[in-house]
Design an enzyme around this catalytic site. Sequence first.
Site, PDB file in Angstrom:
ATOM      1  N   CYS A 120       0.785  -1.160   0.058  1.00 53.35           N
ATOM      2  CA  CYS A 120       0.105  -0.076   0.077  1.00 53.35           C
ATOM      3  C   CYS A 120       0.864   1.287   0.054  1.00 53.35           C
ATOM      4  CB  CYS A 120      -0.971  -0.074   1.429  1.00 53.35           C
ATOM      5  SG  CYS A 120      -2.269   1.218   1.118  1.00 53.35           S
ATOM      6  N   CYS A 130      -3.729   6.104   0.083  1.00 52.36           N
ATOM      7  CA  CYS A 130      -3.237   4.948  -0.359  1.00 52.36           C
ATOM      8  C   CYS A 130      -3.063   4.902  -1.734  1.00 52.36           C
ATOM      9  CB  CYS A 130      -4.269   3.791   0.096  1.00 52.36           C
ATOM     10  SG  CYS A 130      -4.703   3.815   1.665  1.00 52.36           S
ATOM     11  N   LYS A 200     -12.489  -4.521   2.512  1.00 51.65           N
ATOM     12  CA  LYS A 200     -12.025  -3.805   3.669  1.00 51.65           C
ATOM     13  C   LYS A 200     -12.712  -2.395   3.791  1.00 51.65           C
ATOM     14  CE  LYS A 200      -7.603  -0.878   4.600  1.00 51.65           C
ATOM     15  NZ  LYS A 200      -6.209  -0.637   4.278  1.00 51.65           N
ATOM     16  N   ARG A 210      -3.098   3.992  12.685  1.00 54.98           N
ATOM     17  CA  ARG A 210      -2.609   5.114  11.846  1.00 54.98           C
ATOM     18  C   ARG A 210      -1.542   5.973  12.749  1.00 54.98           C
ATOM     19  NH1 ARG A 210      -8.256   6.612   8.491  1.00 54.98           N
ATOM     20  NH2 ARG A 210      -8.634   4.660   7.481  1.00 54.98           N
ATOM     21  N   ARG A 222     -10.864   8.091   3.512  1.00 53.30           N
ATOM     22  CA  ARG A 222     -10.717   6.861   2.617  1.00 53.30           C
ATOM     23  C   ARG A 222     -11.953   6.443   1.940  1.00 53.30           C
ATOM     24  NH1 ARG A 222      -5.325   6.892   4.084  1.00 53.30           N
ATOM     25  NH2 ARG A 222      -4.740   6.146   5.614  1.00 53.30           N
ATOM     26  N   GLU A 238     -16.748  -7.646  -4.409  1.00 52.53           N
ATOM     27  CA  GLU A 238     -15.475  -7.346  -4.153  1.00 52.53           C
ATOM     28  C   GLU A 238     -14.544  -8.725  -4.095  1.00 52.53           C
ATOM     29  OE1 GLU A 238     -13.418  -4.867  -4.515  1.00 52.53           O
ATOM     30  OE2 GLU A 238     -14.334  -2.868  -4.001  1.00 52.53           O
ATOM     31  N   LYS A 253     -11.991  -7.274   6.604  1.00 52.41           N
ATOM     32  CA  LYS A 253     -11.314  -6.269   7.480  1.00 52.41           C
ATOM     33  C   LYS A 253     -12.273  -5.051   7.965  1.00 52.41           C
ATOM     34  CE  LYS A 253      -7.402  -3.343   7.908  1.00 52.41           C
ATOM     35  NZ  LYS A 253      -6.230  -2.600   7.063  1.00 52.41           N
ATOM     36  N   SER A 279      -6.295  -2.710  14.661  1.00 49.07           N
ATOM     37  CA  SER A 279      -5.721  -2.094  15.744  1.00 49.07           C
ATOM     38  C   SER A 279      -6.659  -1.492  16.887  1.00 49.07           C
ATOM     39  CB  SER A 279      -4.855  -1.115  15.402  1.00 49.07           C
ATOM     40  OG  SER A 279      -5.924  -0.139  14.378  1.00 49.07           O
ATOM     41  N   TYR A 318      -2.925  -8.353  16.571  1.00 51.77           N
ATOM     42  CA  TYR A 318      -1.736  -8.306  17.405  1.00 51.77           C
ATOM     43  C   TYR A 318      -1.566  -8.872  18.807  1.00 51.77           C
ATOM     44  CZ  TYR A 318      -2.382  -4.030  14.318  1.00 51.77           C
ATOM     45  OH  TYR A 318      -2.236  -3.689  12.960  1.00 51.77           O
TER      46      TYR A 318
HETATM   47  C1  PBG Z   1      -3.042   0.354   4.953  1.00 52.48           C
HETATM   48  C2  PBG Z   1      -3.562  -0.400   6.068  1.00 52.48           C
HETATM   49  C3  PBG Z   1      -4.334  -0.027   7.061  1.00 52.48           C
HETATM   50  C4  PBG Z   1      -4.412  -0.989   8.015  1.00 52.48           C
HETATM   51  C5  PBG Z   1      -3.853  -2.138   7.401  1.00 52.48           C
HETATM   52  N1  PBG Z   1      -3.282  -1.649   6.177  1.00 52.48           N
HETATM   53  C6  PBG Z   1      -5.013   1.203   7.598  1.00 52.48           C
HETATM   54  C7  PBG Z   1      -5.883   1.926   6.834  1.00 52.48           C
HETATM   55  O1  PBG Z   1      -6.451   1.424   5.652  1.00 52.48           O
HETATM   56  O2  PBG Z   1      -6.004   3.210   7.073  1.00 52.48           O
HETATM   57  C8  PBG Z   1      -5.357  -1.023   9.244  1.00 52.48           C
HETATM   58  C9  PBG Z   1      -4.663  -2.175  10.292  1.00 52.48           C
HETATM   59  C10 PBG Z   1      -5.044  -2.058  11.614  1.00 52.48           C
HETATM   60  O3  PBG Z   1      -6.105  -1.024  12.090  1.00 52.48           O
HETATM   61  O4  PBG Z   1      -4.590  -2.677  12.519  1.00 52.48           O
HETATM   62  N2  PBG Z   1      -3.889   0.834   3.844  1.00 52.48           N
END
Ligand code: PBG
Length: 329
Positions: A120, A130, A200, A210, A222, A238, A253, A279, A318
């Site tokens: 990315c 991105c 996603k 972030r 986004r 998708e 995700k 996260s 994590y």
């Molecule tokens: C990059 C990406 C993101 C995450 C994984 N790859 C952030 C986003 O899309 O803003 C998020 C992973 C997480 O929150 O643990 N595009």
Amino acid sequence: MGFPTIRLRRLRRNPVFCRMVQETALSADDLIMPLFVRPGSRVRKEIESMPGNFQFSPDTLVEEVKSIQDAGVPAILLFGIPSAKDALGSEAYSDAAIVCRAIEGIKKACPGVCVITDVCLCEYTDHGHCGVIKTNRNGVPDVDNDATLELLVKEALAHVRAGADMIAPSDMMDGRVAAIRKALDAEGMTDIPIMAYSAKYASGFYGPFRDAAESPPRFGDRCSYQMNPCNTREAMREIALDIEEGADIIMVKPALPYLDIIARASERFDVPIAAYNVSGEFAMVKAAAQRGWIDEKRVVMEILTSIRRAGAKLILTYWAKQAGEWLKR
Ligand code: PBG
């Protein structure tokens, strides 16, 4: 026939029966540990909103990967934080790409570990989006899909040349799986699988990430490329498209707010499904556990099991290393 002939408690009263009829199992083999790497040496900088997670330099990262392997976890997902950001995210695919340096070290020290790289641009661009920003017909800055594809292809090729075992594009541009598959095949890298971030969603649960990747968008959001949380049928489109384009594994995700999407995908598609326990899902449980409000181990095992039960085989989390250790005992 019903009660009193039927008694469901019969199989719950004996712990051996319980184990015998258990429908879902969680194994360390199901887990993938996300890791953040930045330039430097002896760096181990804790991420404030993700206690117990760090930004590593390539040397300290190798030590961490060894301990993840010792916990029985077979795979890691690498994110890079560059030394400098620019409009085109050049450090994502330059010779100096931090992810490539990190892979070389890991492959030397821990050849058996499966190294997956996140492909990315948002960690590498100064605007935090991105992809490539161009002004659209209405004079508004917008992420340009097709110009972004070329850069994602360069990034994926750089990672694989450095030794990555699998590529995970997370940008949500249309056509990126096909573009990356074609480029890999043209270079003879036909055996490198693609795990596509297929469904996603534009989610508030990415907040702590972030911070960790220093990648919040500087303007806008986004929503022109990530999915609307209200949509299910669009997620199926998708996923179907990514499979057609050559994805080997598809991903949903975040995980917990989208268990219904995982379940629907697993009924519909016969490819392995991954789910990213992101996260924000980590941070909220961690924060409550630190205050003694919930039992972390019990809640984490319940969460990971629920993601498996919904139909995901692989879980990016994590807690991967910690859960691997818990599963050993
Ligand atoms: C990059 C990406 C993101 C995450 C994984 N790859 C952030 C986003 O899309 O803003 C998020 C992973 C997480 O929150 O643990 N595009």
